[in-house]
Write an enzyme that holds these catalytic residues in place. Sequence first.
Site, PDB file in Angstrom:
ATOM      1  CE  LYS A 158      -9.923   2.878  -9.544  1.00 30.55           C
ATOM      2  NZ  LYS A 158      -9.338   2.336 -10.800  1.00 30.55           N
ATOM      3  NE  ARG A 292      -4.234 -10.068  -5.116  1.00 26.80           N
ATOM      4  CZ  ARG A 292      -5.231 -10.279  -5.961  1.00 26.80           C
ATOM      5  NH1 ARG A 292      -5.261 -11.422  -6.660  1.00 26.80           N
ATOM      6  NH2 ARG A 292      -6.179  -9.408  -6.166  1.00 26.80           N
TER       7      ARG A 292
END
Length: 449
Positions: A158, A292
Amino acid sequence: MFRKVLIANRGEIACRIVRACEELGIISAAVYSEADHQAEHVKMADEAYLIGPAPVKESYLNIHSILQAAKDAGADAVHPGYGLLSENADFAKKCEREDITFIGPSPESMELMGDKISARKAMKNAEIPIIPGINQRVESVEAALKDAEQIGYPVMLKASAGGGGIGMQKVNNEKELRKAFEGNKKRASDFFGNGTLYIEKIIEHARHVEIQILADQHGNVIHLGERDCSIQRRNQKVLEESPSPFINAATRQKMGEAAIKAAEHIGYRNAGTIEFLVDDQQQFYFLEMNTRLQVEHPVTEEVTNVDIVQWQLRVASGEILHITQDSIIQNGHALEARIYAEDPSNFFPSPGKITALTLPRGEHIRHECGVREGIVVTPHYDPMIAKIITTGKDRHESINQMISALNNYHVEGIKTNIPMILEVLNHQDFKQGQTTTAFVTDILRSTNV
């Protein structure tokens, strides 16, 4: 409360924020590129400011142009929406320097949780379960091979920065890891400007379940329950629901408590989401935190009756979060389908002019749309054009409402992923709540070969 908010985004989320501003009596100011001069969010906002040519780096990611638009508008706050600059700590810092409120968390929280390695360390310190792995960057393929050997294959390679499934690759053995390493590193560097990689253990048969939190500037934190986002293609979500059909009441409570603990540990404020992977034994592991607003926030709004976007504006202006955890009750069931301008057979974007658009309507249908008939879907931006949300007294009812709604969703001029979503909704595994994050790749696609 703010007098005027500049919306540093486009498409359906910009339209959504315009509506929240209207409901709170705030003047909304949109920004737009040359390619978006006829866009729906430009039409809806009270004011609109041109910020540059079509390429995203020259317009919606151009911090200088957006800050200049905020100053020209006389805005006292900026809402970044999701994607684009929404998790850019440098943008948030520059807003602060201009005495413009960034509607979101502190730059420090974004930096801490934006880097997946530092986020894993922070969550480990907070005693939140994390996916087994190595909490340090891998500098070379040889180092990666040692880490993978220690963790045990299969592993997930990742990118430490970014998100959206970019820079993630499952590898099953040494040969695949050697082949994947340099390409993944380059993709991470190209997309995020940071080629740092790390390795985690694969959680087999995992469900992707996340917890929505809200936090104010006075130390109050609550969670709004979970969303199950296991239906994904290319590691990106396409169908979300709340509550999850998989986790039980005990797991739900533990995950909610863990999410609050995580947010309190880092002194988080505003809206955020703690994402977890849940295995088939109901053990959950921290995956990442999105600092967010999430694309899928409407399903939470539908089952909790809490307007998340309005609360983002309120807590950013300093208002106390007066909602208590005890007052949050999940009612009914909600589904969200993301409508993409893409070929449903291979998921490639399908830009073009929308020559006809007929939308389903009904009491339990919510439509978040950033396009209209005659609009051109350009190749410059994310191909998601709308979201449709259905709500029912239970999961069975909301699924049937979604199937009915999508059967009455008529788009001409571009291809959409609606046929693929209908395949999922009509599959027995999905109806029985038996789907994992591998469902689209391993099961749905294989049945169509």
